[in-house]
Design a protein around this motif. Structure first.
Motif, PDB file in Angstrom:
ATOM      1  N   SER A 249      -6.767  -3.419  -6.943  1.00 46.74           N
ATOM      2  CA  SER A 249      -7.263  -3.107  -5.604  1.00 46.74           C
ATOM      3  C   SER A 249      -6.319  -2.151  -4.879  1.00 46.74           C
ATOM      4  CB  SER A 249      -7.425  -4.392  -4.798  1.00 46.74           C
ATOM      5  OG  SER A 249      -7.786  -4.129  -3.457  1.00 46.74           O
ATOM      6  N   LEU A 250      -5.008  -2.360  -5.028  1.00 48.78           N
ATOM      7  CA  LEU A 250      -4.031  -1.487  -4.394  1.00 48.78           C
ATOM      8  C   LEU A 250      -4.069  -0.085  -4.991  1.00 48.78           C
ATOM      9  CD1 LEU A 250      -1.141  -4.083  -4.159  1.00 48.78           C
ATOM     10  CD2 LEU A 250      -2.165  -2.900  -2.204  1.00 48.78           C
TER      11      LEU A 250
ATOM     12  N   GLU B 204      -6.753   1.300  -6.206  1.00 49.98           N
ATOM     13  CA  GLU B 204      -7.988   1.898  -5.682  1.00 49.98           C
ATOM     14  C   GLU B 204      -7.773   2.407  -4.255  1.00 49.98           C
ATOM     15  OE1 GLU B 204     -12.756   0.836  -5.382  1.00 49.98           O
ATOM     16  OE2 GLU B 204     -11.293  -0.784  -5.611  1.00 49.98           O
ATOM     17  N   GLN B 205      -7.109   1.591  -3.427  1.00 49.55           N
ATOM     18  CA  GLN B 205      -6.848   1.982  -2.047  1.00 49.55           C
ATOM     19  C   GLN B 205      -5.987   3.241  -1.975  1.00 49.55           C
ATOM     20  OE1 GLN B 205      -5.269  -1.296   0.326  1.00 49.55           O
ATOM     21  NE2 GLN B 205      -6.514  -2.735  -0.847  1.00 49.55           N
ATOM     22  N   ALA B 206      -5.105   3.416  -2.955  1.00 50.92           N
ATOM     23  CA  ALA B 206      -4.191   4.565  -2.957  1.00 50.92           C
ATOM     24  C   ALA B 206      -4.851   5.826  -3.509  1.00 50.92           C
ATOM     25  CB  ALA B 206      -2.940   4.232  -3.761  1.00 50.92           C
TER      26      ALA B 206
ATOM     27  N   PRO C  10       0.815  -1.217   0.000  1.00 47.04           N
ATOM     28  CA  PRO C  10       0.000   0.000   0.000  1.00 47.04           C
ATOM     29  C   PRO C  10       0.850   1.270   0.000  1.00 47.04           C
ATOM     30  CG  PRO C  10      -0.908  -1.602   1.533  1.00 47.04           C
ATOM     31  CD  PRO C  10       0.426  -2.128   1.104  1.00 47.04           C
TER      32      PRO C  10
END
Length: 230
Positions: A183-184, A186-188, A132
């Motif tokens: 997904s990573l 999106e999280q960032a 992340p």
């Protein structure tokens, strides 16, 4: 990690060639495919930004193997890596690229300075707990609307798995699929996330590349690119 990759600065290419020899393909074949993909992204950015000059960053560039294939792709190309020995070789072989050592988890650049940032087969060397933060740092150094691109091994391709097992500096690799990369992103805080698989066919011909693009959504190719906008 820096000490481990320092030790491969002189024979990196030979080790890669050895790991993929069973395929009958040279390392140049894979580098050319990645460069073509990055040139497409550069063209996309020029159209979106309405200007020709682009500043790009290669995160985890190693000895700069990819950079000769990106000649004139960007107005300015910079690279960073944890291995100072690798950067020393990269600087000798690619004098037009600006290299900077990365000595911490924070990239050695100010906020919002790059139009495009990419990391080619780097994330699988990063401990998963740090993923992340890695994606977050790519987001930080990009200007608003900048593109990030992660190129990684496809863990669902058995030949890719074989190449990774045969490569000495991949012994601790943790492969991540395109879904995890998305997904990573999106999280960032990235948006417009898309992934494409490539290097499915042992040919660099126009028809082979066209067929690969048609099948890019399927997890078939040896590698994939996940692209997102800051």
């Amino acid at each position: 990690m820096s000490e481990r990759f320092d030790s491969y600065k002189s024979n990196y290419g030979e080790l890669v060639e050895g790991s993929i020899r069973f395929s009958g393909l040279q390392h140049d074949f894979f580098l050319l495919a990645k460069a073509e993909l990055l040139r497409r992204l550069a063209h996309e950015q020029r159209l979106r930004l309405g200007r020709a000059d682009l500043r790009a960053l290669d995160v985890g560039c190693g000895i700069g193997s990819l950079h000769p294939y990106l000649e004139d792709a960007f107005d300015r190309l910079e690279g960073c890596d944890v291995s100072k020995e690798s950067l020393s070789r990269a600087g000798r072989e690619n004098p037009r690229v600006a290299y900077t050592a990365c000595t911490s988890s924070r990239l050695p650049y100010d906020d919002g300075v790059f139009d495009l940032a990419f990391a080619s087969c780097v994330v699988h060397h990063v401990p998963p707990a740090s993923w992340p933060g890695f994606f977050g740092e790519m987001r930080r150094v990009l200007l608003q609307g900048g593109l990030a691109c992660i190129i990684e091994h496809n863990p669902y391709n058995p030949l890719t798995r074989m190449a990774v097992l045969r490569c000495p500096f991949d012994k601790d690799a943790v492969l991540l699929g395109a879904g995890k990369a998305a997904s990573l992103f999106e999280q960032a805080g990235f948006s417009d996330i898309r992934c494409e698989h490539f290097l499915l066919l042992p040919s660099a011909g126009h028809l082979a590349r066209k067929l690969e693009r048609a099948l890019a959504r399927l997890p078939l190719g040896a590698q994939y690119a996940c692209v997102a906008r800051a």
